[in-house]
Design an enzyme around this catalytic site. Sequence first.
Site, PDB file in Angstrom:
ATOM      1  N   SER A  37      38.371  40.757  45.547  1.00 29.91           N
ATOM      2  CA  SER A  37      38.060  39.902  47.030  1.00 29.91           C
ATOM      3  C   SER A  37      38.794  40.861  48.320  1.00 29.91           C
ATOM      4  O   SER A  37      39.677  40.942  48.004  1.00 29.91           O
ATOM      5  CB  SER A  37      38.670  38.247  46.583  1.00 29.91           C
ATOM      6  OG  SER A  37      39.020  37.984  45.576  1.00 29.91           O
ATOM      7  N   HIS A  68      31.829  37.329  43.906  1.00 31.88           N
ATOM      8  CA  HIS A  68      31.749  38.530  42.434  1.00 31.88           C
ATOM      9  C   HIS A  68      30.184  38.629  42.505  1.00 31.88           C
ATOM     10  O   HIS A  68      30.032  38.515  41.575  1.00 31.88           O
ATOM     11  CB  HIS A  68      32.625  38.472  41.579  1.00 31.88           C
ATOM     12  CG  HIS A  68      33.876  38.392  42.541  1.00 31.88           C
ATOM     13  ND1 HIS A  68      34.604  39.412  41.970  1.00 31.88           N
ATOM     14  CD2 HIS A  68      34.911  36.847  42.259  1.00 31.88           C
ATOM     15  CE1 HIS A  68      36.122  38.824  42.554  1.00 31.88           C
ATOM     16  NE2 HIS A  68      36.069  37.543  42.675  1.00 31.88           N
ATOM     17  N   HIS A  90      35.482  38.832  34.857  1.00 38.51           N
ATOM     18  CA  HIS A  90      36.876  37.913  34.227  1.00 38.51           C
ATOM     19  C   HIS A  90      36.865  37.442  33.011  1.00 38.51           C
ATOM     20  O   HIS A  90      36.149  36.872  32.296  1.00 38.51           O
ATOM     21  CB  HIS A  90      37.297  37.086  35.539  1.00 38.51           C
ATOM     22  CG  HIS A  90      37.117  37.176  36.442  1.00 38.51           C
ATOM     23  ND1 HIS A  90      36.065  37.332  37.398  1.00 38.51           N
ATOM     24  CD2 HIS A  90      38.160  37.872  37.581  1.00 38.51           C
ATOM     25  CE1 HIS A  90      35.996  37.493  38.351  1.00 38.51           C
ATOM     26  NE2 HIS A  90      37.469  37.897  38.754  1.00 38.51           N
ATOM     27  N   TYR A  92      38.499  34.181  32.532  1.00 40.40           N
ATOM     28  CA  TYR A  92      38.413  33.253  32.732  1.00 40.40           C
ATOM     29  C   TYR A  92      36.787  32.865  32.633  1.00 40.40           C
ATOM     30  O   TYR A  92      36.882  31.350  32.705  1.00 40.40           O
ATOM     31  CB  TYR A  92      39.015  32.367  33.794  1.00 40.40           C
ATOM     32  CG  TYR A  92      39.224  32.965  34.735  1.00 40.40           C
ATOM     33  CD1 TYR A  92      37.554  32.689  35.745  1.00 40.40           C
ATOM     34  CD2 TYR A  92      39.179  33.719  35.938  1.00 40.40           C
ATOM     35  CE1 TYR A  92      36.924  33.130  36.481  1.00 40.40           C
ATOM     36  CE2 TYR A  92      39.009  34.017  36.848  1.00 40.40           C
ATOM     37  CZ  TYR A  92      38.221  34.100  37.729  1.00 40.40           C
ATOM     38  OH  TYR A  92      37.628  34.606  38.900  1.00 40.40           O
ATOM     39  N   GLU A  93      35.772  33.662  32.637  1.00 44.27           N
ATOM     40  CA  GLU A  93      34.675  33.343  32.364  1.00 44.27           C
ATOM     41  C   GLU A  93      34.134  33.278  31.368  1.00 44.27           C
ATOM     42  O   GLU A  93      33.045  33.165  30.876  1.00 44.27           O
ATOM     43  CB  GLU A  93      33.946  34.444  33.355  1.00 44.27           C
ATOM     44  CG  GLU A  93      33.593  34.531  34.739  1.00 44.27           C
ATOM     45  CD  GLU A  93      32.540  35.658  35.250  1.00 44.27           C
ATOM     46  OE1 GLU A  93      32.045  35.736  35.559  1.00 44.27           O
ATOM     47  OE2 GLU A  93      34.033  36.988  35.795  1.00 44.27           O
ATOM     48  N   ALA A 120      42.656  40.264  44.427  1.00 45.15           N
ATOM     49  CA  ALA A 120      43.356  38.812  45.109  1.00 45.15           C
ATOM     50  C   ALA A 120      44.665  38.363  44.574  1.00 45.15           C
ATOM     51  O   ALA A 120      44.273  38.574  43.439  1.00 45.15           O
ATOM     52  CB  ALA A 120      42.562  37.828  45.759  1.00 45.15           C
ATOM     53  N   MET A 218      44.757  37.461  38.419  1.00 45.03           N
ATOM     54  CA  MET A 218      43.714  36.462  37.033  1.00 45.03           C
ATOM     55  C   MET A 218      42.892  38.245  36.909  1.00 45.03           C
ATOM     56  O   MET A 218      41.327  37.558  36.145  1.00 45.03           O
ATOM     57  CB  MET A 218      42.878  35.526  37.337  1.00 45.03           C
ATOM     58  CG  MET A 218      43.703  34.526  37.414  1.00 45.03           C
ATOM     59  SD  MET A 218      42.910  32.540  37.923  1.00 45.03           S
ATOM     60  CE  MET A 218      43.247  31.777  38.204  1.00 45.03           C
ATOM     61  N   SER A 219      42.847  39.120  36.521  1.00 46.24           N
ATOM     62  CA  SER A 219      41.966  39.865  36.951  1.00 46.24           C
ATOM     63  C   SER A 219      43.123  41.885  36.337  1.00 46.24           C
ATOM     64  O   SER A 219      43.727  41.448  36.523  1.00 46.24           O
ATOM     65  CB  SER A 219      40.551  40.509  38.007  1.00 46.24           C
ATOM     66  OG  SER A 219      41.244  40.298  38.996  1.00 46.24           O
ATOM     67  N   ASN A 242      48.278  34.206  49.018  1.00 51.18           N
ATOM     68  CA  ASN A 242      48.855  32.783  49.315  1.00 51.18           C
ATOM     69  C   ASN A 242      49.749  33.056  48.807  1.00 51.18           C
ATOM     70  O   ASN A 242      50.486  34.321  48.182  1.00 51.18           O
ATOM     71  CB  ASN A 242      48.198  31.652  48.467  1.00 51.18           C
ATOM     72  CG  ASN A 242      47.700  32.344  46.845  1.00 51.18           C
ATOM     73  OD1 ASN A 242      46.508  33.274  46.707  1.00 51.18           O
ATOM     74  ND2 ASN A 242      48.393  31.563  45.980  1.00 51.18           N
ATOM     75  N   HIS A 254      40.802  27.724  45.846  1.00 48.16           N
ATOM     76  CA  HIS A 254      40.003  29.173  45.584  1.00 48.16           C
ATOM     77  C   HIS A 254      39.208  29.252  47.238  1.00 48.16           C
ATOM     78  O   HIS A 254      39.266  30.408  47.811  1.00 48.16           O
ATOM     79  CB  HIS A 254      38.885  29.153  44.593  1.00 48.16           C
ATOM     80  CG  HIS A 254      38.171  30.237  44.985  1.00 48.16           C
ATOM     81  ND1 HIS A 254      38.291  31.543  44.361  1.00 48.16           N
ATOM     82  CD2 HIS A 254      36.948  30.548  45.231  1.00 48.16           C
ATOM     83  CE1 HIS A 254      37.177  32.254  44.463  1.00 48.16           C
ATOM     84  NE2 HIS A 254      36.264  32.133  45.507  1.00 48.16           N
TER      85      HIS A 254
HETATM   86  N1  HPA Z   1      47.737  33.024  41.291  1.00 47.79           N
HETATM   87  C1  HPA Z   1      46.862  33.532  39.988  1.00 47.79           C
HETATM   88  N2  HPA Z   1      45.573  34.050  40.774  1.00 47.79           N
HETATM   89  C2  HPA Z   1      45.375  33.655  41.806  1.00 47.79           C
HETATM   90  C3  HPA Z   1      46.283  33.255  42.843  1.00 47.79           C
HETATM   91  C4  HPA Z   1      46.962  33.183  42.466  1.00 47.79           C
HETATM   92  O1  HPA Z   1      48.409  32.599  42.878  1.00 47.79           O
HETATM   93  N3  HPA Z   1      45.922  34.068  44.113  1.00 47.79           N
HETATM   94  C5  HPA Z   1      45.098  34.677  44.708  1.00 47.79           C
HETATM   95  N4  HPA Z   1      44.013  35.157  43.160  1.00 47.79           N
END
Ligand code: HPA
Length: 279
Positions: A37, A68, A90, A92-93, A120, A218-219, A242, A254
């Site tokens: 990202s 993505h 990922h 989670y997919e 990200a 998460m990656s 964030n 997201h």
């Molecule tokens: N947590 C997990 N994955 C993320 C976050 C987060 O706060 N921000 C962007 N990807």
Amino acid sequence: MIDSERTVTDSVFKAASYIKSKIADGDIPSICIVLGSGLAPLADECDIELSIPYATIPAFPVSTVPGHEGRLIVGSLEGKRVFMMSGRFHHYEGYDSSVCSFYVRVMKRLGVKTLYLTNAAGGIADNINPAELMAVTDHLSFYCDSPLIGPNMDEFGVRFPDQSQVYDPEYIEMLMNIAKENGIRLHKGIYAYMKGPQYETPAEIRALKNMGADAVGMSTVPEAITASHCGIRIAAVSLISNKAAGLSDKKLSHQEVMECAAKASSDSCKLARLFIKSL
Ligand code: HPA
């Protein structure tokens, strides 16, 4: 050698041969950039020679996350020939960790020596704020399966690989110097890998902070473990999108992540471009 090992190795070789067959002049890049990202616009700064949809590459998984997109780009950036992975896989997919990093072994087979990973992430350290960047110096992956589980693929690396320097120290120094010379705010820090897809709870973030994490995402980690296993040098940069859960009054979404990634993408692209130039 047991069957599943041979099957995976064959799939890696098949995918690599297919990609090689598409590169008409036979000049195979030695650098692979993963467009996380915020780095998607880097594809527009690249002289694209070839764009291969993942769906056409034998044995390649297909990424399912909005934002993505799934294609492998071959082109030049700052005069260097590069692969760009536009879209990644990922856990989670629903993919196993080893599937998330399948492409890394394909890159190894093709002769790639440098992997530039981006993502990200939520900022955990007090001084790491949204829209800033962080060079990953190490990671925590306690809660996640290793991509190396299963029979060891000896042609790629040893059974019990050392992990004391997953992220190349020379690359970290190069990134810090480039950032300093070009007015880019770049932190150094530890990335905690969580499976997702749910964001963390505030209690999880407090626990990760106590364990030494500076950012969470998460990656990246399955890919970094797989690359370090097979001797590819790694640079990884997080775009802080964030404050992690519980560290601000905002709920995480997201959309917020994508909006912040878009805002900070020019620094992220500039850092990537200058790093590639300096290789
Ligand atoms: N947590 C997990 N994955 C993320 C976050 C987060 O706060 N921000 C962007 N990807």
